[in-house]
Design a protein around this motif. Structure first.
Motif, mmCIF file in Angstrom:
data_model
loop_
_atom_site.group_PDB
_atom_site.id
_atom_site.type_symbol
_atom_site.label_atom_id
_atom_site.label_comp_id
_atom_site.label_asym_id
_atom_site.label_seq_id
_atom_site.Cartn_x
_atom_site.Cartn_y
_atom_site.Cartn_z
ATOM 1 N N PHE A 3 0.832 -1.203 0.000
ATOM 2 C CA PHE A 3 0.000 0.000 0.000
ATOM 3 C C PHE A 3 0.870 1.259 0.000
ATOM 4 N N ALA A 4 1.915 1.268 0.840
ATOM 5 C CA ALA A 4 2.823 2.413 0.915
ATOM 6 C C ALA A 4 3.572 2.611 -0.398
ATOM 7 N N MET A 5 3.976 1.492 -1.032
ATOM 8 C CA MET A 5 4.664 1.591 -2.322
ATOM 9 C C MET A 5 3.771 2.262 -3.356
ATOM 10 N N GLY A 6 2.468 1.930 -3.332
ATOM 11 C CA GLY A 6 1.526 2.557 -4.250
ATOM 12 C C GLY A 6 1.424 4.055 -4.028
ATOM 13 N N ILE A 7 1.467 4.479 -2.770
ATOM 14 C CA ILE A 7 1.428 5.909 -2.462
ATOM 15 C C ILE A 7 2.624 6.620 -3.085
ATOM 16 N N VAL A 8 3.804 6.025 -2.911
ATOM 17 C CA VAL A 8 5.035 6.625 -3.454
ATOM 18 C C VAL A 8 4.962 6.717 -4.973
ATOM 19 N N LEU A 9 4.536 5.640 -5.624
ATOM 20 C CA LEU A 9 4.484 5.625 -7.086
ATOM 21 C C LEU A 9 3.448 6.614 -7.599
ATOM 22 N N GLY A 10 2.284 6.683 -6.956
ATOM 23 C CA GLY A 10 1.251 7.608 -7.400
ATOM 24 C C GLY A 10 1.616 9.056 -7.180
ATOM 25 N N PHE A 45 4.922 10.335 -6.807
ATOM 26 C CA PHE A 45 6.175 10.774 -7.408
ATOM 27 C C PHE A 45 6.410 10.212 -8.808
ATOM 28 N N GLY A 46 5.627 9.228 -9.247
ATOM 29 C CA GLY A 46 5.856 8.637 -10.564
ATOM 30 C C GLY A 46 7.151 7.859 -10.645
ATOM 31 N N ALA A 47 7.652 7.411 -9.518
ATOM 32 C CA ALA A 47 8.945 6.722 -9.472
ATOM 33 C C ALA A 47 9.014 5.880 -8.210
ATOM 34 N N GLY A 48 10.001 5.001 -8.172
ATOM 35 C CA GLY A 48 10.275 4.239 -6.959
ATOM 36 C C GLY A 48 9.564 2.906 -6.862
ATOM 37 N N GLY A 49 8.679 2.584 -7.813
ATOM 38 C CA GLY A 49 7.910 1.346 -7.705
ATOM 39 C C GLY A 49 8.769 0.102 -7.714
ATOM 40 N N GLY A 50 9.598 -0.043 -8.753
ATOM 41 C CA GLY A 50 10.433 -1.228 -8.870
ATOM 42 C C GLY A 50 11.479 -1.322 -7.774
ATOM 43 N N GLY A 91 12.376 5.537 -13.417
ATOM 44 C CA GLY A 91 11.383 6.507 -12.957
ATOM 45 C C GLY A 91 11.975 7.623 -12.129
ATOM 46 N N PHE A 92 12.952 7.297 -11.287
ATOM 47 C CA PHE A 92 13.536 8.321 -10.428
ATOM 48 C C PHE A 92 14.386 9.320 -11.217
ATOM 49 N N LEU A 93 14.776 8.950 -12.447
ATOM 50 C CA LEU A 93 15.505 9.865 -13.317
ATOM 51 C C LEU A 93 14.568 10.641 -14.237
#
Length: 249
Positions: free
Chosen positions: A14-21, A23-28, A153-155
């Motif tokens: 759930f927290a990973m989804g928050i980060v990805l939604g 910032f558009g990065a960090g999922g993988g 994504g982070f780039l």
């Protein structure tokens, strides 16, 4: 594998989804360690599952944010094509590089991007992109992704801001779509080479998709300067962790 799944995996997804939604990065970068250490999934299967989770969550975040209203198709096409070319180049070079060098390069690059993003000023405007800088940037991100072996994504977000997308949520929307395509392509490739748990993958994707809705809500409500600061903090933490791994390896 199911009895070994840690209860921490569900809130972590759930927290990973928050980060990805948001910032558009960090999922993988977040999903693979979660699967390895909390679900006890072998690393290759974890990578395959992560690609599908990230692709599905990015798609859900795009739909929730109605991102298609602000996308620049030509910019996405240039980034997509040059990124693929760069990724092939980087993947070709990667086997010849020591693992410590790869980790050190990743750490140094992440910390450099964090410093660079702190210098960039958000204009809240979206300019028409420039073809040559976009092509060079897309190729460079693809090459680094191929060398380091993680998603870009982070780039992408700092690069998109540099290219004229000074509105942070719009940069995130472009990043989400590019990440979705890249992860989907990688996930399809793994279908014939790696077996993994489809039910666990779908449950993680569903939890992360709910988290991405929260992240999308925060993206629209928080000031861009706070989002930029939060993204910088994430980069510094990630770069510091990878630097520690490079030293400890």
């Amino acid at each position: 594998m199911w009895p070994l799944v840690s209860a921490l995996l569900w809130p972590a997804a759930f927290a990973m989804g928050i980060v990805l939604g948001m910032f558009g990065a960090g999922g993988g970068m977040l999903t693979v360690p979660l699967l390895i250490y909390l679900a006890h999934v072998p690393i290759k299967a974890a990578v395959a599952m992560s690609l599908w989770v990230v692709a599905l969550v990015s798609l859900a975040a795009l739909a929730q944010q109605r991102a298609w209203h602000c996308l620049q198709p030509r910019l996405l096409l240039v980034f997509g094509l040059t990124g693929v070319a760069g990724s092939v180049t980087g993947s070709t070079l990667a086997p010849y590089l020591p693992e410590r060098l790869q980790l050190g390069l990743f750490a140094a690059l992440t910390l450099l991007v964090a410093w660079w993003l702190n210098k960039l000023e958000l204009s809240n405007r979206v300019s028409v992109f420039r073809f040559i800088p976009a092509s060079i940037t897309g190729f460079a991100i693809g090459a680094l992704t191929g060398i380091v072996g993680v998603g870009g994504g982070f780039l992408l977000v700092p690069a998109l801001i540099y290219l004229g997308i000074g509105h942070f949520p719009t940069a995130v929307a472009h990043s989400l779509l590019l990440v979705c395509f890249n992860a989907l392509a990688g996930g399809i490739t793994y279908l014939n080479t790696e077996s993994f748990s489809l039910p666990l993958t779908l449950i993680l994707a569903a939890l992360a998709a709910v988290g991405s809705t929260v992240g999308g809500f925060l993206l629209k409500r928080l000031p861009s300067t706070q989002l930029q600061r939060g993204f910088n903090i994430m980069l510094v933490l990630l770069g510091s962790f990878m630097l520690w791994r490079a030293i400890a390896t």
